[in-house]
Design a protein around this motif. Sequence first.
Motif, PDB file in Angstrom:
ATOM      1  N   PRO A 281      -4.038 -10.019  -5.069  1.00  0.00           N
ATOM      2  CA  PRO A 281      -5.131  -9.234  -5.655  1.00  0.00           C
ATOM      3  C   PRO A 281      -4.889  -7.738  -5.458  1.00  0.00           C
ATOM      4  O   PRO A 281      -4.422  -7.321  -4.395  1.00  0.00           O
ATOM      5  CB  PRO A 281      -6.367  -9.702  -4.875  1.00  0.00           C
ATOM      6  CG  PRO A 281      -6.001 -11.049  -4.337  1.00  0.00           C
ATOM      7  CD  PRO A 281      -4.536 -10.991  -4.065  1.00  0.00           C
ATOM      8  N   PRO A 282      -5.210  -6.917  -6.472  1.00  0.00           N
ATOM      9  CA  PRO A 282      -4.978  -5.469  -6.361  1.00  0.00           C
ATOM     10  C   PRO A 282      -5.633  -4.851  -5.136  1.00  0.00           C
ATOM     11  O   PRO A 282      -5.026  -4.005  -4.465  1.00  0.00           O
ATOM     12  CB  PRO A 282      -5.591  -4.920  -7.655  1.00  0.00           C
ATOM     13  CG  PRO A 282      -5.549  -6.052  -8.612  1.00  0.00           C
ATOM     14  CD  PRO A 282      -5.749  -7.292  -7.789  1.00  0.00           C
ATOM     15  N   GLN A 283      -6.883  -5.267  -4.823  1.00  0.00           N
ATOM     16  CA  GLN A 283      -7.554  -4.662  -3.676  1.00  0.00           C
ATOM     17  C   GLN A 283      -6.783  -4.921  -2.384  1.00  0.00           C
ATOM     18  O   GLN A 283      -6.852  -4.123  -1.433  1.00  0.00           O
ATOM     19  CB  GLN A 283      -8.988  -5.161  -3.538  1.00  0.00           C
ATOM     20  CG  GLN A 283      -9.161  -6.658  -3.353  1.00  0.00           C
ATOM     21  CD  GLN A 283      -9.340  -7.403  -4.663  1.00  0.00           C
ATOM     22  OE1 GLN A 283      -8.837  -6.964  -5.698  1.00  0.00           O
ATOM     23  NE2 GLN A 283     -10.054  -8.516  -4.620  1.00  0.00           N
ATOM     24  N   THR A 284      -6.014  -6.022  -2.353  1.00  0.00           N
ATOM     25  CA  THR A 284      -5.240  -6.347  -1.150  1.00  0.00           C
ATOM     26  C   THR A 284      -4.019  -5.452  -1.024  1.00  0.00           C
ATOM     27  O   THR A 284      -3.810  -4.800   0.006  1.00  0.00           O
ATOM     28  CB  THR A 284      -4.798  -7.822  -1.176  1.00  0.00           C
ATOM     29  OG1 THR A 284      -5.949  -8.659  -1.209  1.00  0.00           O
ATOM     30  CG2 THR A 284      -3.959  -8.164   0.050  1.00  0.00           C
ATOM     31  N   PHE A 285      -3.184  -5.384  -2.089  1.00  0.00           N
ATOM     32  CA  PHE A 285      -1.959  -4.603  -1.918  1.00  0.00           C
ATOM     33  C   PHE A 285      -2.217  -3.099  -1.957  1.00  0.00           C
ATOM     34  O   PHE A 285      -1.468  -2.328  -1.342  1.00  0.00           O
ATOM     35  CB  PHE A 285      -0.859  -5.034  -2.902  1.00  0.00           C
ATOM     36  CG  PHE A 285      -1.101  -4.749  -4.357  1.00  0.00           C
ATOM     37  CD1 PHE A 285      -0.923  -3.480  -4.889  1.00  0.00           C
ATOM     38  CD2 PHE A 285      -1.450  -5.779  -5.231  1.00  0.00           C
ATOM     39  CE1 PHE A 285      -1.108  -3.225  -6.239  1.00  0.00           C
ATOM     40  CE2 PHE A 285      -1.645  -5.526  -6.583  1.00  0.00           C
ATOM     41  CZ  PHE A 285      -1.468  -4.245  -7.086  1.00  0.00           C
ATOM     42  N   VAL A 286      -3.277  -2.675  -2.638  1.00  0.00           N
ATOM     43  CA  VAL A 286      -3.626  -1.245  -2.613  1.00  0.00           C
ATOM     44  C   VAL A 286      -4.079  -0.850  -1.210  1.00  0.00           C
ATOM     45  O   VAL A 286      -3.674   0.193  -0.681  1.00  0.00           O
ATOM     46  CB  VAL A 286      -4.719  -0.927  -3.649  1.00  0.00           C
ATOM     47  CG1 VAL A 286      -5.251   0.490  -3.447  1.00  0.00           C
ATOM     48  CG2 VAL A 286      -4.172  -1.072  -5.055  1.00  0.00           C
ATOM     49  N   SER A 287      -4.909  -1.686  -0.577  1.00  0.00           N
ATOM     50  CA  SER A 287      -5.360  -1.409   0.788  1.00  0.00           C
ATOM     51  C   SER A 287      -4.190  -1.378   1.763  1.00  0.00           C
ATOM     52  O   SER A 287      -4.146  -0.562   2.688  1.00  0.00           O
ATOM     53  CB  SER A 287      -6.388  -2.457   1.235  1.00  0.00           C
ATOM     54  OG  SER A 287      -7.550  -2.392   0.442  1.00  0.00           O
ATOM     55  N   LEU A 288      -3.221  -2.273   1.553  1.00  0.00           N
ATOM     56  CA  LEU A 288      -2.032  -2.292   2.409  1.00  0.00           C
ATOM     57  C   LEU A 288      -1.225  -1.015   2.255  1.00  0.00           C
ATOM     58  O   LEU A 288      -0.747  -0.444   3.241  1.00  0.00           O
ATOM     59  CB  LEU A 288      -1.164  -3.512   2.075  1.00  0.00           C
ATOM     60  CG  LEU A 288      -1.691  -4.870   2.527  1.00  0.00           C
ATOM     61  CD1 LEU A 288      -0.854  -5.990   1.941  1.00  0.00           C
ATOM     62  CD2 LEU A 288      -1.690  -4.948   4.048  1.00  0.00           C
ATOM     63  N   ALA A 289      -1.071  -0.562   1.013  1.00  0.00           N
ATOM     64  CA  ALA A 289      -0.332   0.682   0.776  1.00  0.00           C
ATOM     65  C   ALA A 289      -1.032   1.852   1.468  1.00  0.00           C
ATOM     66  O   ALA A 289      -0.382   2.690   2.110  1.00  0.00           O
ATOM     67  CB  ALA A 289      -0.200   0.941  -0.721  1.00  0.00           C
ATOM     68  N   GLU A 290      -2.360   1.906   1.352  1.00  0.00           N
ATOM     69  CA  GLU A 290      -3.119   2.973   2.006  1.00  0.00           C
ATOM     70  C   GLU A 290      -2.954   2.898   3.523  1.00  0.00           C
ATOM     71  O   GLU A 290      -2.749   3.919   4.192  1.00  0.00           O
ATOM     72  CB  GLU A 290      -4.601   2.877   1.634  1.00  0.00           C
ATOM     73  CG  GLU A 290      -4.920   3.167   0.182  1.00  0.00           C
ATOM     74  CD  GLU A 290      -4.910   4.658  -0.154  1.00  0.00           C
ATOM     75  OE1 GLU A 290      -4.555   5.477   0.716  1.00  0.00           O
ATOM     76  OE2 GLU A 290      -5.252   4.992  -1.306  1.00  0.00           O
ATOM     77  N   ALA A 291      -3.051   1.699   4.071  1.00  0.00           N
ATOM     78  CA  ALA A 291      -2.963   1.530   5.519  1.00  0.00           C
ATOM     79  C   ALA A 291      -1.602   1.943   6.062  1.00  0.00           C
ATOM     80  O   ALA A 291      -1.488   2.363   7.219  1.00  0.00           O
ATOM     81  CB  ALA A 291      -3.254   0.072   5.890  1.00  0.00           C
ATOM     82  N   HIS A 292      -0.561   1.829   5.242  1.00  0.00           N
ATOM     83  CA  HIS A 292       0.793   2.206   5.655  1.00  0.00           C
ATOM     84  C   HIS A 292       1.147   3.632   5.248  1.00  0.00           C
ATOM     85  O   HIS A 292       2.319   4.029   5.310  1.00  0.00           O
ATOM     86  CB  HIS A 292       1.817   1.227   5.073  1.00  0.00           C
ATOM     87  CG  HIS A 292       1.866  -0.095   5.772  1.00  0.00           C
ATOM     88  ND1 HIS A 292       0.882  -1.056   5.606  1.00  0.00           N
ATOM     89  CD2 HIS A 292       2.748  -0.620   6.661  1.00  0.00           C
ATOM     90  CE1 HIS A 292       1.176  -2.112   6.349  1.00  0.00           C
ATOM     91  NE2 HIS A 292       2.294  -1.872   6.993  1.00  0.00           N
ATOM     92  N   GLY A 293       0.144   4.398   4.804  1.00  0.00           N
ATOM     93  CA  GLY A 293       0.403   5.782   4.435  1.00  0.00           C
ATOM     94  C   GLY A 293       1.182   5.942   3.146  1.00  0.00           C
ATOM     95  O   GLY A 293       1.825   6.970   2.922  1.00  0.00           O
ATOM     96  N   MET A 294       1.112   4.928   2.249  1.00  0.00           N
ATOM     97  CA  MET A 294       1.890   4.949   1.008  1.00  0.00           C
ATOM     98  C   MET A 294       0.997   4.965  -0.224  1.00  0.00           C
ATOM     99  O   MET A 294       1.448   4.684  -1.335  1.00  0.00           O
ATOM    100  CB  MET A 294       2.829   3.746   0.969  1.00  0.00           C
ATOM    101  CG  MET A 294       3.748   3.651   2.183  1.00  0.00           C
ATOM    102  SD  MET A 294       4.836   2.213   2.156  1.00  0.00           S
ATOM    103  CE  MET A 294       6.056   2.757   0.975  1.00  0.00           C
ATOM    104  N   GLY A 295      -0.276   5.317  -0.032  1.00  0.00           N
ATOM    105  CA  GLY A 295      -1.205   5.338  -1.160  1.00  0.00           C
ATOM    106  C   GLY A 295      -0.811   6.340  -2.221  1.00  0.00           C
ATOM    107  O   GLY A 295      -0.872   6.051  -3.421  1.00  0.00           O
ATOM    108  N   ALA A 296      -0.380   7.532  -1.793  1.00  0.00           N
ATOM    109  CA  ALA A 296       0.015   8.562  -2.756  1.00  0.00           C
ATOM    110  C   ALA A 296       1.254   8.132  -3.533  1.00  0.00           C
ATOM    111  O   ALA A 296       1.361   8.378  -4.739  1.00  0.00           O
ATOM    112  CB  ALA A 296       0.274   9.883  -2.036  1.00  0.00           C
ATOM    113  N   GLN A 297       2.178   7.450  -2.857  1.00  0.00           N
ATOM    114  CA  GLN A 297       3.382   6.957  -3.525  1.00  0.00           C
ATOM    115  C   GLN A 297       3.030   5.919  -4.584  1.00  0.00           C
ATOM    116  O   GLN A 297       3.589   5.929  -5.693  1.00  0.00           O
ATOM    117  CB  GLN A 297       4.334   6.347  -2.488  1.00  0.00           C
ATOM    118  CG  GLN A 297       5.669   5.875  -3.053  1.00  0.00           C
ATOM    119  CD  GLN A 297       6.589   5.350  -1.969  1.00  0.00           C
ATOM    120  OE1 GLN A 297       6.425   5.665  -0.786  1.00  0.00           O
ATOM    121  NE2 GLN A 297       7.556   4.543  -2.357  1.00  0.00           N
ATOM    122  N   LEU A 298       2.090   5.030  -4.260  1.00  0.00           N
ATOM    123  CA  LEU A 298       1.659   4.015  -5.226  1.00  0.00           C
ATOM    124  C   LEU A 298       0.969   4.659  -6.420  1.00  0.00           C
ATOM    125  O   LEU A 298       1.266   4.315  -7.574  1.00  0.00           O
ATOM    126  CB  LEU A 298       0.722   3.025  -4.543  1.00  0.00           C
ATOM    127  CG  LEU A 298       0.054   1.991  -5.454  1.00  0.00           C
ATOM    128  CD1 LEU A 298       1.095   1.139  -6.178  1.00  0.00           C
ATOM    129  CD2 LEU A 298      -0.900   1.107  -4.653  1.00  0.00           C
TER     130      LEU A 298
END
Length: 222
Positions: free
Chosen positions: A62-79
Amino acid sequence: AVVYRPALTVSEDFPTALRRANGAVPQGFQLKYQPIVALPQGIPVAVEALARWTAPSGIQIPPQTFVSLAEAHGMGAQLDALVLDQACAQIKAADLDLDFHINIGAARLGSVEFERVVSRTLARHQLSPQRLVLEITETVPIVDLADGAAAIRRLNQLGIRVALDDFGAGYNSLTYLHELPVQIVKLDRGLAMGVQPQRNLALYRSVTGLCDALGPSVIAEG
């Protein structure tokens, strides 16, 4: 039903895939497009780019899952930068004469570096900033509303419009609508899914009337 096995754990899969891609598109990652239409005629006026990811195991995350993971790993801006780049490339290749919406995390609001990335990406794909709408999604609350308002004004000066996503859910409140000079308000789908249609209608009338008075246009999800 799926029987849990440790091998199915995907808590590290997406950030790892994003990191290994090194700016390219991670395996299993793609965009889907949702139309935005003007009522009552139903004429398409824009599309919203939605990120989708299938893990190497074949499971659609689910998008909310992998988006939250990216944010938690400091990769939200990259995504967010990846989604913007892919959407620009695909819309340009399809010669699609519609505006397009991209979701960005609230943490990007106020990032001058991210604003530069947006400008460079649009210029590289030869797309007008007037066609882009950045939808603020709330993975975290917007703490400094004054700073957020200043960031929105900078984006507006570039010609980019800003939308407040999922209004009526999460951290969104009338304070946001009052303090943030957004051009579009997107009503959360949950407002249309209640079991009391008359209450739903009353809510829609109230919010659309408020937005009409304040200036933003309204998109109703669902």
